[in-house]
Write an enzyme that holds these catalytic residues in place. Sequence first.
Site, PDB file in Angstrom:
ATOM      1  N   CYS A   1       2.830   1.848   3.231  1.00  0.00           N
ATOM      2  CA  CYS A   1       3.949   0.912   3.398  1.00  0.00           C
ATOM      3  C   CYS A   1       5.148   1.358   2.557  1.00  0.00           C
ATOM      4  CB  CYS A   1       3.529  -0.499   2.997  1.00  0.00           C
ATOM      5  SG  CYS A   1       2.103  -1.101   3.911  1.00  0.00           S
TER       6      CYS A   1
ATOM      7  N   CYS B   1       0.841  -1.204   0.000  1.00  0.00           N
ATOM      8  CA  CYS B   1       0.000   0.000   0.000  1.00  0.00           C
ATOM      9  C   CYS B   1       0.877   1.256   0.000  1.00  0.00           C
ATOM     10  CB  CYS B   1      -0.932   0.003   1.212  1.00  0.00           C
ATOM     11  SG  CYS B   1      -0.070   0.159   2.790  1.00  0.00           S
TER      12      CYS B   1
END
Length: 79
Positions: free
Chosen positions: A13, A10
């Site tokens: 992240c 994501c």
Amino acid sequence: MEIKVLGTGCKKCTEVEKLVREVLAEINVPANVEKVEDIAQIVQYGVMLTPGLVINGKVKVSGRVPNKADIKKLIEEEK
């Protein structure tokens, strides 16, 4: 030093990985940075919310994006 960024890819992240690499370059600390995207591996660390940050086998952050100052402090604690 071993640093693992836990997350399934994501945006948050990816941001944590970028910040970790920037901090390491700024403070000139050698480290092996690994992105862990496998859900089973992430769960083994006990992390239920990503992104997660693991330094030398210890979960330091879970479920939020730490700022650079936080990351620097966490890295220096483990040197």
